[in-house]
Design a protein around this motif. Structure first.
Motif, PDB file in Angstrom:
ATOM      1  N   PRO A   1       0.828  -1.217   0.000  1.00  0.00           N
ATOM      2  CA  PRO A   1       0.000   0.000   0.000  1.00  0.00           C
ATOM      3  C   PRO A   1       0.861   1.265   0.000  1.00  0.00           C
ATOM      4  CG  PRO A   1      -0.839  -1.598   1.581  1.00  0.00           C
ATOM      5  CD  PRO A   1       0.473  -2.137   1.085  1.00  0.00           C
ATOM      6  N   LEU A   2       0.321   2.333  -0.575  1.00  0.00           N
ATOM      7  CA  LEU A   2       1.080   3.579  -0.706  1.00  0.00           C
ATOM      8  C   LEU A   2       1.524   4.107   0.656  1.00  0.00           C
ATOM      9  CD1 LEU A   2       2.147   5.802  -2.556  1.00  0.00           C
ATOM     10  CD2 LEU A   2      -0.083   6.935  -2.386  1.00  0.00           C
ATOM     11  N   THR A   3       0.692   3.979   1.668  1.00  0.00           N
ATOM     12  CA  THR A   3       1.085   4.457   3.005  1.00  0.00           C
ATOM     13  C   THR A   3       2.304   3.693   3.523  1.00  0.00           C
ATOM     14  OG1 THR A   3      -0.562   2.941   3.958  1.00  0.00           O
ATOM     15  CG2 THR A   3      -1.217   5.256   3.637  1.00  0.00           C
ATOM     16  N   THR A   4       2.354   2.385   3.238  1.00  0.00           N
ATOM     17  CA  THR A   4       3.510   1.584   3.644  1.00  0.00           C
ATOM     18  C   THR A   4       4.747   1.992   2.864  1.00  0.00           C
ATOM     19  OG1 THR A   4       2.091  -0.306   4.174  1.00  0.00           O
ATOM     20  CG2 THR A   4       4.429  -0.759   3.825  1.00  0.00           C
ATOM     21  N   MET A   5       4.590   2.203   1.568  1.00  0.00           N
ATOM     22  CA  MET A   5       5.720   2.613   0.727  1.00  0.00           C
ATOM     23  C   MET A   5       6.290   3.945   1.206  1.00  0.00           C
ATOM     24  SD  MET A   5       6.344   0.398  -1.770  1.00  0.00           S
ATOM     25  CE  MET A   5       7.001   1.319  -3.173  1.00  0.00           C
ATOM     26  N   GLU A   6       5.412   4.888   1.547  1.00  0.00           N
ATOM     27  CA  GLU A   6       5.882   6.198   2.012  1.00  0.00           C
ATOM     28  C   GLU A   6       6.543   6.093   3.382  1.00  0.00           C
ATOM     29  OE1 GLU A   6       2.464   8.747   1.809  1.00  0.00           O
ATOM     30  OE2 GLU A   6       2.931   9.364  -0.248  1.00  0.00           O
ATOM     31  N   ARG A   7       5.985   5.253   4.255  1.00  0.00           N
ATOM     32  CA  ARG A   7       6.598   5.077   5.566  1.00  0.00           C
ATOM     33  C   ARG A   7       8.005   4.505   5.445  1.00  0.00           C
ATOM     34  NH1 ARG A   7       3.593   1.378   7.504  1.00  0.00           N
ATOM     35  NH2 ARG A   7       5.107  -0.324   7.501  1.00  0.00           N
ATOM     36  N   VAL A   8       8.172   3.513   4.600  1.00  0.00           N
ATOM     37  CA  VAL A   8       9.497   2.930   4.378  1.00  0.00           C
ATOM     38  C   VAL A   8      10.441   3.971   3.779  1.00  0.00           C
ATOM     39  CG1 VAL A   8      10.783   1.208   3.059  1.00  0.00           C
ATOM     40  CG2 VAL A   8       8.641   0.575   4.163  1.00  0.00           C
ATOM     41  N   LEU A   9       9.932   4.793   2.861  1.00  0.00           N
ATOM     42  CA  LEU A   9      10.760   5.843   2.265  1.00  0.00           C
ATOM     43  C   LEU A   9      11.324   6.766   3.338  1.00  0.00           C
ATOM     44  CD1 LEU A   9      11.883   7.615  -0.025  1.00  0.00           C
ATOM     45  CD2 LEU A   9       9.618   8.684  -0.193  1.00  0.00           C
ATOM     46  N   PHE A  10      10.480   7.213   4.243  1.00  0.00           N
ATOM     47  CA  PHE A  10      10.952   8.142   5.272  1.00  0.00           C
ATOM     48  C   PHE A  10      11.849   7.446   6.294  1.00  0.00           C
ATOM     49  CE2 PHE A  10       7.564  10.813   3.590  1.00  0.00           C
ATOM     50  CZ  PHE A  10       8.202  12.052   3.579  1.00  0.00           C
ATOM     51  N   GLU A  11      11.630   6.165   6.526  1.00  0.00           N
ATOM     52  CA  GLU A  11      12.554   5.427   7.397  1.00  0.00           C
ATOM     53  C   GLU A  11      13.945   5.349   6.767  1.00  0.00           C
ATOM     54  OE1 GLU A  11      10.579   1.714   7.905  1.00  0.00           O
ATOM     55  OE2 GLU A  11       9.251   2.429   9.502  1.00  0.00           O
ATOM     56  N   LEU A  12      13.993   5.138   5.463  1.00  0.00           N
ATOM     57  CA  LEU A  12      15.277   5.117   4.753  1.00  0.00           C
ATOM     58  C   LEU A  12      15.955   6.486   4.808  1.00  0.00           C
ATOM     59  CD1 LEU A  12      14.195   3.048   1.623  1.00  0.00           C
ATOM     60  CD2 LEU A  12      15.820   2.296   3.369  1.00  0.00           C
ATOM     61  N   VAL A  13      15.162   7.540   4.619  1.00  0.00           N
ATOM     62  CA  VAL A  13      15.720   8.896   4.678  1.00  0.00           C
ATOM     63  C   VAL A  13      16.245   9.190   6.085  1.00  0.00           C
ATOM     64  CG1 VAL A  13      15.194  11.361   4.498  1.00  0.00           C
ATOM     65  CG2 VAL A  13      14.322   9.768   2.776  1.00  0.00           C
ATOM     66  N   TRP A  14      15.503   8.778   7.101  1.00  0.00           N
ATOM     67  CA  TRP A  14      15.959   8.982   8.475  1.00  0.00           C
ATOM     68  C   TRP A  14      17.312   8.302   8.708  1.00  0.00           C
ATOM     69  CZ3 TRP A  14      15.662  12.012  12.381  1.00  0.00           C
ATOM     70  CH2 TRP A  14      14.479  12.709  12.681  1.00  0.00           C
TER      71      TRP A  14
END
Length: 265
Positions: A168-181
């Motif tokens: 899901p898009l919400t999961t994809m975005e959450r993972v994206l920000f975890e990677l950025v962090w």
């Protein structure tokens, strides 16, 4: 050891892993994440000795453009394989695996210039944190591309194909920000260790890297503030992530590419 056969086999394994994962993403074959990881890991096992040999052939301690690129790609593949055990990021390998293979083949064909420096524990910390930061944020950039494709597809009500295969898009975005962090923490360590342990981080041969790395740090930090203060997401997050990663690529490889590849110095 003959580097080219190892590099060629690693390239084939990387492409095979990326191809299967790509076909699974488009629902042409069933998902086989274990097999994809195995192919990627076998490619990495052949990738590492080639990097070791290339660095062993260098008279200096700082590798040139092609050797640096294949070294950073090895780190990125390793980080991806480990992260994929805990997060749904294996689709990033569709892009990352072939890039690693191309970098490996290129490094075995093109000469790589080096420069001398004294290797101290502090400089080693700076080098390792820089490599890990680049790897994490490069993975974040490819994740951002997937988020962008998914976002655009959903906006146009295309709910089949790639959208059905991605989380899901919400999961994809959450993972994206975890990677950025994770990437920004490593980038912070890289910058701080550079200021502490490098003799003159604003010297002429380091000035562009310092300025561009600081610029990337500002972009990623602004993105994280925007995310948690103003709820930034979607295409805005994609654009900021890709912008920061572009600066980071220019910081790490820009001058090396110009001097060694274009000017042959």
């Amino acid at each position: 050891m003959q580097a080219l056969p190892f590099a060629t086999i690693a390239f084939v394994l990387y492409v095979a892993a990326a191809t299967w994962q790509g076909m699974a993403l488009f629902r042409r074959v069933p998902p086989r994440q274990g097999m994809v990881r195995l192919l990627g890991a076998l490619g990495l096992l052949l990738h590492i000795p080639v990097v070791v040999q290339l660095m062993g052939q260098s008279p200096g301690l700082l590798p040139g453009f092609t050797t640096s690129a294949t070294l950073f790609m090895a780190v990125a593949v390793n980080v991806l394989l480990i992260a994929s055990l805990f997060k749904p990021v294996l689709n990033v390998g569709i892009v990352l695996f072939p890039l690693a293979g191309v970098a490996l083949i290129t490094a075995t064909w093109l000469p790589s210039h080096t420069s001398q420096t004294g290797l101290t524990p502090g400089i080693l910390l700076h080098a390792i944190s820089s490599a890990l930061a680049f790897a994490m944020l490069a993975i974040a950039a490819i994740q951002a591309i997937l988020v962008g494709l998914q976002n655009q597809a959903l906006r146009h009500h295309h709910i089949r194909g790639i959208v059905q295969s991605l989380p899901p898009l919400t999961t994809m975005e959450r993972v994206l920000f975890e990677l950025v962090w994770a990437g920004i923490l490593l980038l912070t360590l890289s910058i701080v260790s550079g200021f502490i342990f490098l003799d003159n981080i604003f010297a002429q041969h380091l000035l562009h890297k310092t300025v561009l790395s600081l610029g990337a740090w500002v972009i990623f930090t602004t993105l994280l503030i925007g995310r948690y203060r103003f709820g930034w997401r979607g295409m805005r997050a994609v654009r900021w992530t890709l912008g920061g990663c572009t600066l980071l690529i220019l910081a790490y490889f820009g001058s090396k590419f110009v001097l060694e590849i274009l000017l042959n110095r």
